[in-house]
Write a protein that holds these residues in place. Structure first.
Motif, PDB file in Angstrom:
ATOM      1  N   LEU A 169     100.261 -83.213   1.293  1.00  0.00           N
ATOM      2  CA  LEU A 169     101.562 -82.613   1.602  1.00  0.00           C
ATOM      3  C   LEU A 169     101.797 -82.589   3.104  1.00  0.00           C
ATOM      4  O   LEU A 169     102.863 -82.930   3.593  1.00  0.00           O
ATOM      5  N   TRP A 170     100.783 -82.156   3.819  1.00  0.00           N
ATOM      6  CA  TRP A 170     100.812 -82.183   5.278  1.00  0.00           C
ATOM      7  C   TRP A 170      99.386 -82.095   5.795  1.00  0.00           C
ATOM      8  O   TRP A 170      98.465 -81.725   5.061  1.00  0.00           O
ATOM      9  N   GLN A 171      99.211 -82.473   7.043  1.00  0.00           N
ATOM     10  CA  GLN A 171      97.903 -82.369   7.661  1.00  0.00           C
ATOM     11  C   GLN A 171      98.029 -81.829   9.076  1.00  0.00           C
ATOM     12  O   GLN A 171      99.055 -81.981   9.724  1.00  0.00           O
ATOM     13  N   LYS A 172      96.983 -81.174   9.516  1.00  0.00           N
ATOM     14  CA  LYS A 172      96.904 -80.648  10.870  1.00  0.00           C
ATOM     15  C   LYS A 172      95.615 -81.148  11.491  1.00  0.00           C
ATOM     16  O   LYS A 172      94.538 -80.983  10.914  1.00  0.00           O
ATOM     17  N   ILE A 173      95.726 -81.764  12.659  1.00  0.00           N
ATOM     18  CA  ILE A 173      94.553 -82.308  13.347  1.00  0.00           C
ATOM     19  C   ILE A 173      94.095 -81.318  14.403  1.00  0.00           C
ATOM     20  O   ILE A 173      94.879 -80.873  15.237  1.00  0.00           O
ATOM     21  N   ARG A 174      92.824 -80.983  14.373  1.00  0.00           N
ATOM     22  CA  ARG A 174      92.220 -80.085  15.353  1.00  0.00           C
ATOM     23  C   ARG A 174      91.315 -80.926  16.257  1.00  0.00           C
ATOM     24  O   ARG A 174      90.304 -81.476  15.818  1.00  0.00           O
ATOM     25  N   THR A 175      91.674 -81.046  17.514  1.00  0.00           N
ATOM     26  CA  THR A 175      90.995 -81.929  18.448  1.00  0.00           C
ATOM     27  C   THR A 175      90.018 -81.150  19.334  1.00  0.00           C
ATOM     28  O   THR A 175      90.033 -79.910  19.360  1.00  0.00           O
ATOM     29  N   PRO A 176      89.187 -81.867  20.099  1.00  0.00           N
ATOM     30  CA  PRO A 176      88.350 -81.168  21.088  1.00  0.00           C
ATOM     31  C   PRO A 176      89.154 -80.311  22.062  1.00  0.00           C
ATOM     32  O   PRO A 176      88.651 -79.287  22.537  1.00  0.00           O
ATOM     33  N   ALA A 177      90.390 -80.704  22.345  1.00  0.00           N
ATOM     34  CA  ALA A 177      91.225 -79.889  23.236  1.00  0.00           C
ATOM     35  C   ALA A 177      91.486 -78.515  22.640  1.00  0.00           C
ATOM     36  O   ALA A 177      91.566 -77.509  23.367  1.00  0.00           O
ATOM     37  N   ASP A 178      91.624 -78.428  21.326  1.00  0.00           N
ATOM     38  CA  ASP A 178      91.813 -77.126  20.675  1.00  0.00           C
ATOM     39  C   ASP A 178      90.556 -76.268  20.809  1.00  0.00           C
ATOM     40  O   ASP A 178      90.635 -75.056  21.032  1.00  0.00           O
ATOM     41  N   ILE A 179      89.389 -76.905  20.661  1.00  0.00           N
ATOM     42  CA  ILE A 179      88.136 -76.166  20.830  1.00  0.00           C
ATOM     43  C   ILE A 179      88.007 -75.675  22.263  1.00  0.00           C
ATOM     44  O   ILE A 179      87.599 -74.538  22.519  1.00  0.00           O
ATOM     45  N   ALA A 180      88.375 -76.537  23.213  1.00  0.00           N
ATOM     46  CA  ALA A 180      88.307 -76.155  24.628  1.00  0.00           C
ATOM     47  C   ALA A 180      89.204 -74.958  24.914  1.00  0.00           C
ATOM     48  O   ALA A 180      88.829 -74.036  25.652  1.00  0.00           O
ATOM     49  N   ALA A 181      90.395 -74.952  24.312  1.00  0.00           N
ATOM     50  CA  ALA A 181      91.329 -73.848  24.541  1.00  0.00           C
ATOM     51  C   ALA A 181      90.787 -72.537  23.994  1.00  0.00           C
ATOM     52  O   ALA A 181      91.012 -71.460  24.569  1.00  0.00           O
ATOM     53  N   GLU A 182      90.061 -72.598  22.891  1.00  0.00           N
ATOM     54  CA  GLU A 182      89.550 -71.388  22.246  1.00  0.00           C
ATOM     55  C   GLU A 182      88.251 -70.886  22.867  1.00  0.00           C
ATOM     56  O   GLU A 182      88.002 -69.681  22.917  1.00  0.00           O
ATOM     57  N   THR A 183      87.409 -71.820  23.331  1.00  0.00           N
ATOM     58  CA  THR A 183      86.073 -71.434  23.783  1.00  0.00           C
ATOM     59  C   THR A 183      85.868 -71.581  25.287  1.00  0.00           C
ATOM     60  O   THR A 183      84.903 -71.016  25.826  1.00  0.00           O
ATOM     61  N   GLY A 184      86.719 -72.351  25.962  1.00  0.00           N
ATOM     62  CA  GLY A 184      86.537 -72.579  27.384  1.00  0.00           C
ATOM     63  C   GLY A 184      85.530 -73.655  27.713  1.00  0.00           C
ATOM     64  O   GLY A 184      85.304 -73.960  28.888  1.00  0.00           O
ATOM     65  N   ALA A 185      84.902 -74.275  26.713  1.00  0.00           N
ATOM     66  CA  ALA A 185      83.926 -75.338  26.958  1.00  0.00           C
ATOM     67  C   ALA A 185      84.651 -76.605  27.403  1.00  0.00           C
ATOM     68  O   ALA A 185      85.631 -77.016  26.771  1.00  0.00           O
TER      69      ALA A 185
END
Length: 499
Positions: A417-433
């Motif tokens: 129906l739909w998809q959402k892509i979670r990239t390393p940039a999303d992880i960086a935004a959440e964790t600061g790594a």
């Protein structure tokens, strides 16, 4: 009663905060984002719900201990734990499949013999027996104790008792996980099975030490667990335990500097200019972020005997799929679809910065959980693959991951129906790594490359917690880091580990 400032609200920081509060200290947590949990997040849309970080929980005993020590209550009073059975379905490059039961040696041996041929199960079982010995040798120093001052002993000592391998006129013992797979398993499918446990943590099996076999043993020995409603429910429960123990939380509060006084940590200064004085500071943030907020002191890597922070580790790409059509009965919770060409995948991922192979190894999670879908006529599926940190080719890789997943979920594309892509940039935004890098668990040998810096730092009064410090990445390790830091603050430098 000491005043303690905690930077970040990841799982390691939360466990430290809860334990310190129960010990009678006044604890305040400062989190730059608007929520708790670090990488343990949730994505919701149109009645669908997805874990965006870890999807399964190994070693739940770590969090059971947390709830007993901070309130004499079982973890199961706060979340519903479900043992995942079968543990996993594996789809190999040649099209063969193996469905492995959870925490049953006899069941796994029978399943592998039936799927891959007589003798396959015994060879796998023999490797796990040796991996158990590696676990027994390294469990306390790598998980339950503070990092040894003479940590170089761990760097030099290989805990895995490899079988001697004769080749021409030489006899060798496996020094890497790939060598264990090739010399002791003798089947490319079993090799892929063993190596996939390292790859899931972003480790290259060709360079990971032989002792990395204990990652497979942990799953076999302690089982694989799911938290009903998703792993975010575990983060919620730990956060609520902190609140119940009067830990104070400030969200949207970015720490700009760790304050120093008389040569030790003395509190934090926030980006808005406000100051919170403290007797101790606990930092649950990535090493690059910590370097930016501590001035004038080499927090990490400043001494000859200091374990340097791990940097340049890979990240993860996650594809969240909202599907039409319900989850078929009997579907495995987790399926690992192995790359058709494992060597090409490893070369693409680790030998060049270009990225993933055209057909990567993909983990497919299909939880049997009504809380994740709008109704029984829909399914929520999560795909995960290891990718280079900082990659911006999310859409391209997502297409390759969906194509790989179709080997396990026929007709997958037609159900989306739909998809959402979670990239390393999303992880960086959440964790600061930087680049969204994900830390791996600490492992012995390999010259210390896979050890993590101790929880103490060069600045007295400043401690580190979470995946970027001892004992490394993963939910159980984060929980243990919180226990270790709490012990160091409550009992002092003489504290050596949990009992």
């Amino acid at each position: 009663m000491a005043r303690i400032a905690v930077i970040g609200a990841g799982m390691g920081a939360l466990t430290a905060a809860a334990r310190l509060a129960v010990a009678g200290h006044r604890v305040a947590v400062y989190e730059r984002t608007e929520t708790y949990g670090g990488a343990v997040r949730r994505r919701e849309r149109d009645g669908f719900s997805f874990d965006t970080g870890p999807g399964l929980l190994p070693l739940p005993a770590v969090y059971r201990d947390l709830f007993l020590k901070t309130g004499k209550e079982p973890l199961e009073d706060h979340v519903e734990l479900v043992q995942v059975d079968p543990s996993a379905r594996h789809v190999f490059a040649d099209g063969s499949e193996a469905v492995l039961p959870n925490a049953s040696r006899a069941g796994v041996v029978a399943a592998l013999d039936g799927a891959l041929g007589a003798g396959a199960g015994d060879r796998w079982g023999d490797v796990l027996v040796r991996a158990r010995e590696a676990w027994d040798r390294s469990r306390r120093p790598l998980l339950e104790e503070t990092l040894w001052p003479n940590w170089r002993v761990l760097a030099e000592r290989e805990p895995y008792p490899a079988v001697p391998h004769k080749r021409l006129l030489r006899t060798r013992r496996a020094g890497t996980l790939a060598e264990v797979a090739a010399w002791e398993l003798g089947d490319p499918r079993l090799a892929a099975l063993l190596e996939s446990h390292a790859l899931a943590y972003g480790l290259d099996p060709r360079t990971a030490p032989a002792g990395a076999a204990l990652l497979a043993y942990l799953e076999h020995a302690f089982g694989t667990w799911y938290v009903r409603g998703g792993l975010r429910e575990l983060a919620r429960a730990v956060y609520e335990r902190c609140v119940a123990r009067r830990v104070e939380f400030s969200f949207g509060a970015e720490v700009a500097r760790v304050r120093e006084k008389d040569g030790r940590a003395a509190g934090v200064e926030l980006a808005d200019g406000s100051v919170a004085e403290a007797d101790f500071v606990v930092a649950g943030i990535a090493p690059e972020a910590l370097d930016r907020i501590v001035t004038g002191t080499a927090v990490r890597g400043g001494g000859v005997d200091e374990v340097p922070p791990q940097r340049g580790l890979p990240s993860r790409l996650t594809v969240l799929l909202a599907l039409r059509g319900g989850r078929p009965e009997g579907t495995a919770h987790r399926t690992v679809v192995h790359a058709p060409d494992r060597e090409a995948e490893l070369a693409a991922l680790f030998d060049t910065p270009s990225g993933m192979a055209a057909q990567p190894t993909v983990t497919v999670l299909r939880p049997d959980d009504p809380a994740l879908v709008p109704d029984a006529e829909h399914e929520a599926v999560t795909l995960t693959a290891t990718v280079p940190a900082g990659t911006e080719r999310g859409a391209e890789y997502a297409g390759a991951m969906v194509a790989a997943a179709e080997r396990a979920v026929p007709g997958l594309r037609d159900r989306i129906l739909w998809q959402k892509i979670r990239t390393p940039a999303d992880i960086a935004a959440e964790t600061g790594a930087v680049g969204g890098a994900v830390p791996a668990p600490a492992l012995a040998a390999a010259g210390g490359r896979l050890l993590h810096p101790s929880n103490t730092t060069a600045l007295p009064g400043l401690f580190t917690v979470g995946g970027w410090s001892h004992p490394g990445g993963g939910l159980p390790h984060a929980g243990m880091s919180g226990a270790l830091v709490a012990g160091l603050i409550v009992e002092g430098p003489e504290f050596r580990g949990s009992r």
